[in-house]
Motif scaffolding. Structure first.
Motif, short mmCIF file in Angstrom:
data_model
loop_
_atom_site.label_atom_id
_atom_site.label_comp_id
_atom_site.label_asym_id
_atom_site.label_seq_id
_atom_site.Cartn_x
_atom_site.Cartn_y
_atom_site.Cartn_z
N ASP A 63 42.96 103.46 29.44
CA ASP A 63 43.27 103.66 30.86
C ASP A 63 44.40 104.67 31.03
O ASP A 63 45.27 104.52 31.90
CB ASP A 63 43.65 102.33 31.52
CG ASP A 63 44.82 101.66 30.83
OD1 ASP A 63 45.25 102.16 29.76
OD2 ASP A 63 45.30 100.63 31.35
N ARG A 110 38.73 106.49 39.71
CA ARG A 110 39.78 105.48 39.90
C ARG A 110 40.20 105.38 41.37
O ARG A 110 40.47 104.30 41.87
CB ARG A 110 40.98 105.82 39.02
CG ARG A 110 40.72 105.56 37.54
CD ARG A 110 41.88 106.04 36.69
NE ARG A 110 41.61 105.76 35.27
CZ ARG A 110 42.36 106.18 34.28
NH1 ARG A 110 43.44 106.92 34.54
NH2 ARG A 110 42.07 105.88 33.02
N LYS A 111 40.27 106.55 42.04
CA LYS A 111 40.58 106.52 43.47
C LYS A 111 39.53 105.73 44.23
O LYS A 111 39.85 104.91 45.11
CB LYS A 111 40.66 107.95 44.02
CG LYS A 111 41.91 108.71 43.59
CD LYS A 111 41.92 110.11 44.17
CE LYS A 111 43.17 110.88 43.73
NZ LYS A 111 43.16 112.27 44.27
N ARG A 114 40.02 102.08 43.55
CA ARG A 114 41.12 101.50 44.33
C ARG A 114 40.71 101.25 45.77
O ARG A 114 41.05 100.22 46.37
CB ARG A 114 42.34 102.40 44.26
CG ARG A 114 43.08 102.36 42.93
CD ARG A 114 44.46 102.99 43.05
NE ARG A 114 44.39 104.43 43.31
CZ ARG A 114 44.33 105.35 42.37
NH1 ARG A 114 44.34 104.99 41.10
NH2 ARG A 114 44.28 106.62 42.69
N ALA A 117 38.55 98.28 45.80
CA ALA A 117 39.34 97.06 45.63
C ALA A 117 40.02 96.65 46.92
O ALA A 117 40.10 95.46 47.24
CB ALA A 117 40.38 97.27 44.52
N GLN A 118 40.51 97.64 47.68
CA GLN A 118 41.13 97.32 48.98
C GLN A 118 40.12 96.69 49.93
O GLN A 118 40.42 95.72 50.63
CB GLN A 118 41.72 98.59 49.60
CG GLN A 118 43.08 98.97 49.06
CD GLN A 118 44.19 98.11 49.66
OE1 GLN A 118 44.48 98.16 50.85
NE2 GLN A 118 44.78 97.26 48.82
N THR A 121 39.49 93.22 48.79
CA THR A 121 40.62 92.35 49.16
C THR A 121 40.57 92.00 50.63
O THR A 121 40.80 90.86 51.04
CB THR A 121 41.95 93.04 48.82
OG1 THR A 121 42.01 93.27 47.42
CG2 THR A 121 43.13 92.19 49.25
#
Length: 409
Positions: A63, A110-111, A114, A117-118, A121
């Protein structure tokens, strides 16, 4: 003058590398033959190639942060441009260009991850808030309260969203908890009056239980006590102090009766005591099988002991766990011995160990041959390197041979 596809050494000992842009001077060599000069600068190329391979591995298999990867890549690119080495430098530059594209691609991935993931969440917190709002109207006080506390822990474990969204969801969540708390307080306030009624009912049940404590009609009286217990449970709870006092009297009356009944069953208990002694004698036989020296004989003996064990009959209830536990210890030891025997004779594991030993032996033989050649050629640096590699491989071979020997033990 000496040369190879990627470089040459002129008569003055100058060493050149060939690139798409033409030849470039990378150094000079006065200490030995042109072939040794090319070999020296080729090793520098190999070292640079190894560094690029390592960076490729880190980018593709770890990573590693994009910023750190770009910094390392540009450092290597500068080394390739200015490299005092002989080899296909253009190919190395192309590998760095390819790797640069991969770093950018991974950064974009990765962006996106993320951002995903937001969103996940946000969805998780919205689901948590929706569940809390449903629980706010529940009358399952303990279960709902426990669940709400668990939801708080879940909330704390989740990452934060943007401040506005997080605050809005938290306000809804907190409001749902407050509503539930108010409803629960009102419910328990209403229970106070019910507890007074429960106390009166339980005082009557205690009087009946105490009147029965001297009975010798074992079956009928035991049934009456069960009925009184049913009524006790249905009466609800009194205030804590009164509940504890009444329960102590109620339970005490039952204890008097049931202790008398237990005394009447002493003859039966004596028989079970003899059974216990017989099983303890069997346990001595079973435990004598440990430690196990002959697995086959131990298994046969344990089977015979188990048959006699089952034929003996019941033992006192309080002795049963200890007796069963001792027998289970012997059975477990035999099972573990069976497992160990299987592991020791496992043909697949033995084959893997033999294969690894063979590979390491071949590697040791090859290194020994290379070392002999290097010594014959008087190449001191290569001799030192091969001696170090050979020592490491021999150590690994020794370990592998010891592991293989265990399968033959």
């Amino acid at each position: 003058m000496s040369s190879d596809p990627w470089g040459r050494v002129d008569e003055q000992g100058n060493v050149y590398v060939r690139t798409a842009e033409g030849e470039r001077l990378v150094g000079s060599w006065q200490a030995g033959s042109p072939e040794e000069a090319l070999a020296y600068f080729e090793r520098k190329y190999q070292g640079l190639e190894a560094e690029i391979g390592l960076l490729e591995h880190r980018v593709r298999k770890t990573d590693l942060a994009a910023k750190e990867a770009h910094t390392a890549l540009e450092h290597l690119r500068a080394q390739v441009v200015e490299a005092h080495a002989v080899g296909d430098l253009d190919a190395l530059a192309k590998r760095l260009d390819t790797l640069n594209g991969e770093i950018d691609s991974r950064q974009n991935e990765r962006k996106a991850a993320r951002a995903k993931a937001q969103e996940e969440t946000r969805a998780a917190k919205e689901a948590l808030v929706a569940e809390a709002e449903q629980l706010a109207e529940s009358q399952q006080w303990r279960e709902a309260g426990d669940r709400l506390r668990a939801l708080v822990d879940s909330w704390k474990a989740m990452p934060r969203l943007d401040r506005k969204s997080d605050d809005e969801l938290w306000h809804r969540f907190s409001h749902a908890r407050s509503v539930f708390s108010k409803h629960r307080k009102a419910h328990f306030a209403a229970l106070d009056s019910e507890r007074d009624q429960a106390r009166a009912v339980k005082e009557k049940l205690v009087a009946e239980a105490e009147a029965l404590s001297d009975s010798t009609d074992w079956g009928a009286t035991a049934a009456e006590y069960r009925d009184l217990m049913t009524q006790w449970k249905a009466a609800g709870r009194a205030q804590r102090d009164a509940e504890e006092e009444l329960w102590a009297r109620f339970r005490g009356a039952q204890d008097v009766f049931f202790q008398a009944r237990s005394a009447a069953f002493s003859e039966r208990d004596a028989e079970q005591g003899e059974n216990q002694k017989a099983k303890e004698a069997l346990l001595v036989e079973a435990e004598a099988l440990l430690p196990i020296s002959d697995l086959k004989a131990a298994k046969a003996a344990l089977r015979e002991i188990n048959e006699r064990w089952e034929a003996i009959g019941h033992v006192p209830r309080d002795a049963r766990p200890k007796l069963d536990g001792r027998l289970n210890t012997v059975e477990r030891a035999i099972r573990e011995a069976e497992d160990a025997e299987w592991q020791r004779t496992n043909p697949e594991a033995k084959a893997r160990a033999a294969g690894m030993t063979g590979l390491l032996q071949a590697a040791v033989d090859k290194l020994q041959g290379d070392l002999d050649k290097a010594r014959a050629a008087g190449n001191a640096s290569k001799v030192a390197k091969l001696e170090s590699e050979l020592a490491g491989r021999k150590a690994l071979l020794d370990q592998a041979q010891k592991s293989l020997e265990e399968f033959s033990g």
